[in-house]
Design a protein around this motif. Structure first.
Motif, mmCIF file in Angstrom:
data_model
loop_
_atom_site.group_PDB
_atom_site.id
_atom_site.type_symbol
_atom_site.label_atom_id
_atom_site.label_comp_id
_atom_site.label_asym_id
_atom_site.label_seq_id
_atom_site.Cartn_x
_atom_site.Cartn_y
_atom_site.Cartn_z
ATOM 1 N N ILE A 56 0.863 -1.174 0.000
ATOM 2 C CA ILE A 56 0.000 0.000 0.000
ATOM 3 C C ILE A 56 0.904 1.230 0.000
ATOM 4 O O ILE A 56 1.716 1.408 0.912
ATOM 5 C CB ILE A 56 -0.930 0.010 1.219
ATOM 6 C CG1 ILE A 56 -1.837 -1.221 1.182
ATOM 7 C CG2 ILE A 56 -1.767 1.290 1.252
ATOM 8 C CD1 ILE A 56 -2.682 -1.366 2.405
ATOM 9 N N ILE A 57 0.789 2.037 -1.035
ATOM 10 C CA ILE A 57 1.699 3.165 -1.227
ATOM 11 C C ILE A 57 0.998 4.458 -0.832
ATOM 12 O O ILE A 57 -0.110 4.745 -1.278
ATOM 13 C CB ILE A 57 2.152 3.232 -2.698
ATOM 14 C CG1 ILE A 57 2.898 1.946 -3.073
ATOM 15 C CG2 ILE A 57 3.036 4.451 -2.928
ATOM 16 C CD1 ILE A 57 3.258 1.867 -4.538
ATOM 17 N N ASP A 58 1.660 5.201 0.022
ATOM 18 C CA ASP A 58 1.187 6.524 0.409
ATOM 19 C C ASP A 58 2.232 7.534 -0.051
ATOM 20 O O ASP A 58 3.295 7.659 0.558
ATOM 21 C CB ASP A 58 0.980 6.599 1.921
ATOM 22 C CG ASP A 58 0.471 7.956 2.379
ATOM 23 O OD1 ASP A 58 0.104 8.758 1.500
ATOM 24 O OD2 ASP A 58 0.474 8.215 3.590
ATOM 25 N N GLY A 59 1.986 8.203 -1.165
ATOM 26 C CA GLY A 59 2.956 9.140 -1.713
ATOM 27 C C GLY A 59 2.672 10.562 -1.283
ATOM 28 O O GLY A 59 1.519 10.991 -1.212
ATOM 29 N N ARG A 60 3.734 11.289 -0.960
ATOM 30 C CA ARG A 60 3.590 12.695 -0.578
ATOM 31 C C ARG A 60 4.555 13.538 -1.397
ATOM 32 O O ARG A 60 5.710 13.158 -1.595
ATOM 33 C CB ARG A 60 3.881 12.905 0.905
ATOM 34 C CG ARG A 60 2.858 12.282 1.835
ATOM 35 C CD ARG A 60 3.144 12.650 3.269
ATOM 36 N NE ARG A 60 2.163 12.065 4.173
ATOM 37 C CZ ARG A 60 2.173 12.253 5.492
ATOM 38 N NH1 ARG A 60 3.120 12.977 6.046
ATOM 39 N NH2 ARG A 60 1.248 11.705 6.243
ATOM 40 N N PHE A 61 4.082 14.666 -1.863
ATOM 41 C CA PHE A 61 4.933 15.602 -2.576
ATOM 42 C C PHE A 61 5.551 16.551 -1.563
ATOM 43 O O PHE A 61 4.850 17.224 -0.806
ATOM 44 C CB PHE A 61 4.117 16.394 -3.603
ATOM 45 C CG PHE A 61 4.926 17.409 -4.344
ATOM 46 C CD1 PHE A 61 5.750 17.024 -5.382
ATOM 47 C CD2 PHE A 61 4.872 18.750 -3.998
ATOM 48 C CE1 PHE A 61 6.497 17.963 -6.070
ATOM 49 C CE2 PHE A 61 5.617 19.691 -4.675
ATOM 50 C CZ PHE A 61 6.436 19.297 -5.716
ATOM 51 N N ASP A 111 5.316 19.518 4.456
ATOM 52 C CA ASP A 111 5.365 18.168 5.014
ATOM 53 C C ASP A 111 6.776 17.729 5.383
ATOM 54 O O ASP A 111 6.990 16.570 5.727
ATOM 55 C CB ASP A 111 4.790 17.164 4.009
ATOM 56 C CG ASP A 111 3.284 17.270 3.901
ATOM 57 O OD1 ASP A 111 2.655 17.674 4.903
ATOM 58 O OD2 ASP A 111 2.731 16.967 2.834
ATOM 59 N N SER A 112 7.732 18.633 5.320
ATOM 60 C CA SER A 112 9.100 18.292 5.691
ATOM 61 C C SER A 112 9.426 18.895 7.052
ATOM 62 O O SER A 112 8.643 19.671 7.610
ATOM 63 C CB SER A 112 10.078 18.791 4.627
ATOM 64 O OG SER A 112 11.389 18.334 4.896
ATOM 65 N N SER A 113 10.589 18.543 7.556
ATOM 66 C CA SER A 113 11.015 19.059 8.851
ATOM 67 C C SER A 113 11.836 20.329 8.666
ATOM 68 O O SER A 113 12.458 20.534 7.625
ATOM 69 C CB SER A 113 11.850 18.011 9.592
ATOM 70 O OG SER A 113 12.974 17.632 8.806
#
Length: 344
Positions: A225-230, A278-280
């Motif tokens: 199950i792939i959860d992709g985030r840009f 969505d990054s740190s």
């Protein structure tokens, strides 16, 4: 809710209109006054008002007519003296509102006004509420001809009885109990099925949809199950503030040049806002291109800096660079003209 009925009681000749009796009287010589009535139409819990009457307890009753604005109006002929009026409102033939008797005094040569509060008689009722799904369980995958157990739990705050229906977009998929809260789903061939479940109280419903992957029993297959985030580069907003003016730039502006010049020597405050998405968060750096001095003063909502511009005239670029935890950098600069202070 309540309806407010205003009755303007006018003696003969006080404010008569065409068609009003201008010199009427009873056999005993008493004069008649005109009670000119109006009530604003308003919705009740039973529906929109369709008819309004006003009754004088001594006998007469007026059926008010609806005017072009949707309100009701009419007149009553009353002898001089004291009278009691009662207003009634209807939706169709149903009486939905009535008022307490209101006393009015008809006097020759004077106008009297009475206010009737027509109270809503319809029983108060709340709106309906759709069911709330408390839980839903299902496997992400199964094999052909192997039952997959599905279950749903729900509640209705109106205490209505609930009905369940399971459906699938796979024509060969079978539910062991398609109208039960717990059921088994079986498919004789490999594939992916979208399963939907609906819970209804007879009027309103709640639904959920999910997918189940069915594999061949003889094959060693798996699924991921792939959860992709840009991950976007950091977005920034840079503000320059000095005693005479301010300037701000961001990535969406077409022009990053400040229109007002800065007079040197002087102190400029730099405020840098960084959106990391969505990054740190990572390192942030602010520099200038003209030899000024930039000092970091702290972090609150903004990264804050003091900038001491050069004392000679210069076209300066204030550049901010921020790098997120994924190594992506954002770049933003503001161009500003620095002018030395003119000697007086």
């Amino acid at each position: 809710m309540s309806l407010v009925l205003c009755a303007a009681l006018l003696p003969v000749g006080g404010c008569a209109q065409h068609g009003d009796p201008l010199d009427a009287g009873e056999a005993d010589g008493s004069r008649l006054g005109i009670a000119r009535l109006s009530v604003q139409a308003a919705p009740t819990t039973a529906g929109d008002i369709t008819r309004v009457t006003v009754t004088v307890l001594s006998g007469p009753e007026a059926e008010l007519a609806r005017d072009p604005d949707g309100n009701f109006s009419g007149t009553l002929l009353l002898p001089e003296g004291s009278h009691q009026l009662v207003g009634n409102a209807f939706v169709g033939d149903q009486l939905v509102g009535t008022s307490a008797p209101a006393s009015v005094e008809i006097q020759g040569g004077a106008a009297t006004q009475a206010i009737l509060r027509i109270l809503d008689l319809a029983e108060a009722h709340d709106i309906e509420h759709s069911p709330i799904v408390l839980g839903l369980t299902y496997p992400l995958s199964t094999v052909v001809n192997q039952p997959a157990q599905l279950s749903i739990s729900a509640v209705d705050l109106d205490d209505d009885a609930l009905a369940v229906e399971w459906t699938s977009d796979c024509a060969d998929g079978v539910f062991s109990a398609p109208t039960a809260f717990v059921t088994d789903f079986t498919k004789p061939a490999a594939g992916t099925c979208e399963v939907s479940v609906s819970v209804t109280d007879g009027e309103l419903s709640a639904s959920e949809t999910f997918s189940i992957m069915i594999f061949e029993e003889s094959q060693a297959q798996g699924a991921v199950i792939i959860d992709g985030r840009f991950i976007a580069r950091p977005e920034m907003r840079l503000t320059l503030q000095w005693p005479d003016a301010s300037c701000f730039v961001n990535s969406y502006l077409a022009d990053g040049t400040c229109q007002e010049p800065i007079t040197a020597p002087g102190r400029v405050e730099l405020l840098l806002r960084v959106e990391w998405g969505d990054s740190s968060p990572g390192p942030v750096e602010v520099t200038d291109s003209c030899g000024g001095a930039i000092t970091y003063t702290g972090l609150s909502y903004y990264h804050r800096y003091d900038w001491q511009p050069p004392t000679a005239q210069a076209a300066c670029s204030i550049t901010a660079r921020s790098t997120n935890g994924d190594g992506l950098s954002g770049l933003l600069s503001a161009a500003v003209l620095v002018r030395p202070e003119q000697a007086e």
